[in-house]
Design a protein around this motif. Sequence first.
Motif, PDB file in Angstrom:
ATOM      1  N   LEU A   1       0.823  -1.216   0.000  1.00  0.00           N
ATOM      2  CA  LEU A   1       0.000   0.000   0.000  1.00  0.00           C
ATOM      3  C   LEU A   1       0.853   1.260   0.000  1.00  0.00           C
ATOM      4  N   LYS A   2       1.902   1.289   0.824  1.00  0.00           N
ATOM      5  CA  LYS A   2       2.762   2.474   0.878  1.00  0.00           C
ATOM      6  C   LYS A   2       3.456   2.713  -0.461  1.00  0.00           C
ATOM      7  N   ASP A   3       3.945   1.660  -1.083  1.00  0.00           N
ATOM      8  CA  ASP A   3       4.577   1.811  -2.398  1.00  0.00           C
ATOM      9  C   ASP A   3       3.573   2.285  -3.441  1.00  0.00           C
ATOM     10  N   SER A   4       2.381   1.716  -3.411  1.00  0.00           N
ATOM     11  CA  SER A   4       1.337   2.107  -4.368  1.00  0.00           C
ATOM     12  C   SER A   4       0.921   3.553  -4.154  1.00  0.00           C
ATOM     13  N   TRP A   5       0.801   3.955  -2.896  1.00  0.00           N
ATOM     14  CA  TRP A   5       0.455   5.340  -2.559  1.00  0.00           C
ATOM     15  C   TRP A   5       1.500   6.299  -3.130  1.00  0.00           C
ATOM     16  N   SER A   6       2.762   5.964  -2.926  1.00  0.00           N
ATOM     17  CA  SER A   6       3.844   6.841  -3.365  1.00  0.00           C
ATOM     18  C   SER A   6       3.948   6.940  -4.883  1.00  0.00           C
ATOM     19  N   MET A   7       3.447   5.935  -5.594  1.00  0.00           N
ATOM     20  CA  MET A   7       3.491   5.961  -7.058  1.00  0.00           C
ATOM     21  C   MET A   7       2.314   6.698  -7.663  1.00  0.00           C
ATOM     22  N   SER A   8       1.297   6.977  -6.877  1.00  0.00           N
ATOM     23  CA  SER A   8       0.097   7.592  -7.432  1.00  0.00           C
ATOM     24  C   SER A   8      -0.082   9.020  -6.925  1.00  0.00           C
ATOM     25  N   ASN A   9      -0.999   9.731  -7.554  1.00  0.00           N
ATOM     26  CA  ASN A   9      -1.310  11.114  -7.184  1.00  0.00           C
ATOM     27  C   ASN A   9      -2.816  11.270  -7.044  1.00  0.00           C
ATOM     28  N   ALA A  10      -3.227  12.471  -6.691  1.00  0.00           N
ATOM     29  CA  ALA A  10      -4.654  12.790  -6.572  1.00  0.00           C
ATOM     30  C   ALA A  10      -5.368  11.823  -5.634  1.00  0.00           C
ATOM     31  N   HIS A  11      -4.769  11.587  -4.478  1.00  0.00           N
ATOM     32  CA  HIS A  11      -5.328  10.645  -3.515  1.00  0.00           C
ATOM     33  C   HIS A  11      -6.702  11.072  -3.013  1.00  0.00           C
ATOM     34  N   ASN A  12      -6.910  12.369  -2.899  1.00  0.00           N
ATOM     35  CA  ASN A  12      -8.165  12.864  -2.344  1.00  0.00           C
ATOM     36  C   ASN A  12      -9.357  12.555  -3.246  1.00  0.00           C
ATOM     37  N   ASP A  13      -9.104  12.462  -4.555  1.00  0.00           N
ATOM     38  CA  ASP A  13     -10.185  12.151  -5.498  1.00  0.00           C
ATOM     39  C   ASP A  13     -10.754  10.758  -5.279  1.00  0.00           C
ATOM     40  N   ARG A  14      -9.967   9.884  -4.693  1.00  0.00           N
ATOM     41  CA  ARG A  14     -10.374   8.486  -4.490  1.00  0.00           C
ATOM     42  C   ARG A  14     -10.251   8.094  -3.025  1.00  0.00           C
ATOM     43  N   LYS A  15     -10.538   9.040  -2.160  1.00  0.00           N
ATOM     44  CA  LYS A  15     -10.340   8.864  -0.721  1.00  0.00           C
ATOM     45  C   LYS A  15     -11.020   7.607  -0.181  1.00  0.00           C
ATOM     46  N   ASN A  16     -12.256   7.361  -0.549  1.00  0.00           N
ATOM     47  CA  ASN A  16     -12.983   6.203  -0.012  1.00  0.00           C
ATOM     48  C   ASN A  16     -12.347   4.880  -0.422  1.00  0.00           C
ATOM     49  N   ASN A  17     -11.784   4.829  -1.626  1.00  0.00           N
ATOM     50  CA  ASN A  17     -11.100   3.616  -2.072  1.00  0.00           C
ATOM     51  C   ASN A  17      -9.855   3.356  -1.231  1.00  0.00           C
ATOM     52  N   TRP A  18      -9.069   4.428  -0.980  1.00  0.00           N
ATOM     53  CA  TRP A  18      -7.879   4.276  -0.133  1.00  0.00           C
ATOM     54  C   TRP A  18      -8.290   3.870   1.279  1.00  0.00           C
ATOM     55  N   LEU A  19      -9.312   4.507   1.827  1.00  0.00           N
ATOM     56  CA  LEU A  19      -9.752   4.169   3.185  1.00  0.00           C
ATOM     57  C   LEU A  19     -10.185   2.707   3.274  1.00  0.00           C
ATOM     58  N   TYR A  20     -10.845   2.221   2.249  1.00  0.00           N
ATOM     59  CA  TYR A  20     -11.228   0.806   2.206  1.00  0.00           C
ATOM     60  C   TYR A  20      -9.985  -0.075   2.355  1.00  0.00           C
ATOM     61  N   LEU A  21      -8.950   0.204   1.559  1.00  0.00           N
ATOM     62  CA  LEU A  21      -7.726  -0.602   1.614  1.00  0.00           C
ATOM     63  C   LEU A  21      -7.003  -0.443   2.952  1.00  0.00           C
ATOM     64  N   PHE A  22      -6.954   0.782   3.478  1.00  0.00           N
ATOM     65  CA  PHE A  22      -6.251   1.022   4.736  1.00  0.00           C
ATOM     66  C   PHE A  22      -6.904   0.302   5.910  1.00  0.00           C
TER      67      PHE A  22
END
Length: 161
Positions: free
Chosen positions: A43-64
């Motif tokens: 997850l940390k590596d994937s996060w660091s490779m991507s941008n615009a995290h806020n646009d997909r906040k619920n998807n990230w929260l699901y994974l976290f």
Amino acid sequence: MNKEQLGTHLLTIPAEEILDELIRLSMLGELKELSTEEYWLLLKDSWSMSNAHNDRKNNWLYLFNQKPIIPSNTKGLPNEFIIYRAGDSKGLSWTLSREKANWFQKRNKLFESTEPNLKDIVNEIWFISTTRKKVFFYTDAREEKEVVLDPEFLMPMKYSG
């Protein structure tokens, strides 16, 4: 899919599509074989490779929220600290650096000047004191001193200095 196949597979996915692929793999149960440490590293590596995290906040929260947070996720953070953010106050990504928040605010202003649909976005600098227990993870992979957490229950204040 074993761990090696998963790693090879994810290397073929463009950065802007990694989040969708992680969601798909999670829904199929393909990430269950990963240890908690391996999962968070992914997850940390994937996060660091991507941008615009806020646009997909619920998807990230699901994974976290699929695996427990491990102590190494917050290694290097004190028990209590101040974080900053440029933009709106409900983003997942914050920084330990006031200077980096200022940089993001300037970058946001550049985007506003070139993108007519961004004219009305909030672009304030926010700050709040928080604790390590509220953090999903800390990373400096992009030299941003980035603290990733769920902003839902935060009550940050506008920074004026």
